[in-house]
Motif scaffolding. Sequence first.
Motif, PDB file in Angstrom:
ATOM      1  N   ALA A 284      33.118  37.636  36.848  1.00  5.64           N
ATOM      2  CA  ALA A 284      33.352  38.648  37.208  1.00  5.64           C
ATOM      3  C   ALA A 284      34.032  39.334  38.018  1.00  5.64           C
ATOM      4  O   ALA A 284      35.199  39.953  38.869  1.00  5.64           O
ATOM      5  CB  ALA A 284      32.127  39.514  37.148  1.00  5.64           C
TER       6      ALA A 284
ATOM      7  N   HIS B  88      36.980  51.421  36.127  1.00  3.36           N
ATOM      8  CA  HIS B  88      38.030  50.442  35.734  1.00  3.36           C
ATOM      9  C   HIS B  88      37.830  49.605  34.967  1.00  3.36           C
ATOM     10  O   HIS B  88      38.346  49.183  33.714  1.00  3.36           O
ATOM     11  CB  HIS B  88      37.665  49.452  37.213  1.00  3.36           C
ATOM     12  N   GLU B  89      36.121  49.060  34.643  1.00  5.68           N
ATOM     13  CA  GLU B  89      36.145  49.214  33.001  1.00  5.68           C
ATOM     14  C   GLU B  89      36.073  49.698  31.448  1.00  5.68           C
ATOM     15  O   GLU B  89      36.621  49.026  30.423  1.00  5.68           O
ATOM     16  CB  GLU B  89      34.576  48.924  33.055  1.00  5.68           C
TER      17      GLU B  89
ATOM     18  N   PRO C 281      39.358  46.385  31.701  1.00  9.36           N
ATOM     19  CA  PRO C 281      37.944  45.272  31.587  1.00  9.36           C
ATOM     20  C   PRO C 281      37.849  44.469  32.358  1.00  9.36           C
ATOM     21  O   PRO C 281      38.698  43.051  32.168  1.00  9.36           O
ATOM     22  CB  PRO C 281      37.482  44.815  29.918  1.00  9.36           C
TER      23      PRO C 281
ATOM     24  N   MET D 136      34.007  43.170  33.749  1.00 12.79           N
ATOM     25  CA  MET D 136      33.219  42.833  33.426  1.00 12.79           C
ATOM     26  C   MET D 136      32.584  41.384  32.322  1.00 12.79           C
ATOM     27  O   MET D 136      32.317  41.373  31.723  1.00 12.79           O
ATOM     28  CB  MET D 136      31.635  43.273  33.828  1.00 12.79           C
ATOM     29  N   ARG D 137      33.321  42.789  31.090  1.00 16.41           N
ATOM     30  CA  ARG D 137      32.904  42.472  29.757  1.00 16.41           C
ATOM     31  C   ARG D 137      33.586  41.014  29.470  1.00 16.41           C
ATOM     32  O   ARG D 137      33.398  39.937  28.730  1.00 16.41           O
ATOM     33  CB  ARG D 137      33.445  43.610  28.588  1.00 16.41           C
TER      34      ARG D 137
END
Length: 172
Positions: A52, A127-128, A138, A140-141
């Motif tokens: 991340a 951002h995600e 993305p 985190m995902r």
Amino acid sequence: MAEFENKQFKVEGLDELLQSMGDLQEEIGKKKTDRLWRKIMGYAMLPVLDSAKALAPVDSGQLKDHIYMKVQRPMARDKASVSYKGEGIMARVSVGPKRQESKQIGVVVKRGKQKTLYNHRPVALAHEFGTAEIAPKPFMRTALSTNVDNVIQRLGDAIWYELQWGKWAKKG
């Protein structure tokens, strides 16, 4: 069998593992067993935290600096989730909202604990998932989905190590 983003994995021996951890809890106590689970979960989720941070979009670097991991007992919001299966300890990789330009807007006392509130824009969410002006980037995902196998492997290795060779392994 569970599925996560087109990756399938099967957990075998979970009942036996939980029974072993329950036996260990009876032998060494709940506090020590919780500490053991925290150590194992933190070790298993470390690749997600590292990924991340590596994948975070870099404008000022503040987003990357505010990514953290917290290993804890599930909270009410976790228990309300559809993915909650009764876990005793969980590890969460998240992004803190406070940034350099955040200004303190107040203090709230809730259940005897003081909490300082700051104004901030949800930059990590923008951002995600993107906004009307920003395309999604993305991180985190992506960090989680690319490390599923690694997390499962590290979790299994850490549990095996602790039960066989760790501080509280049954000797003899």
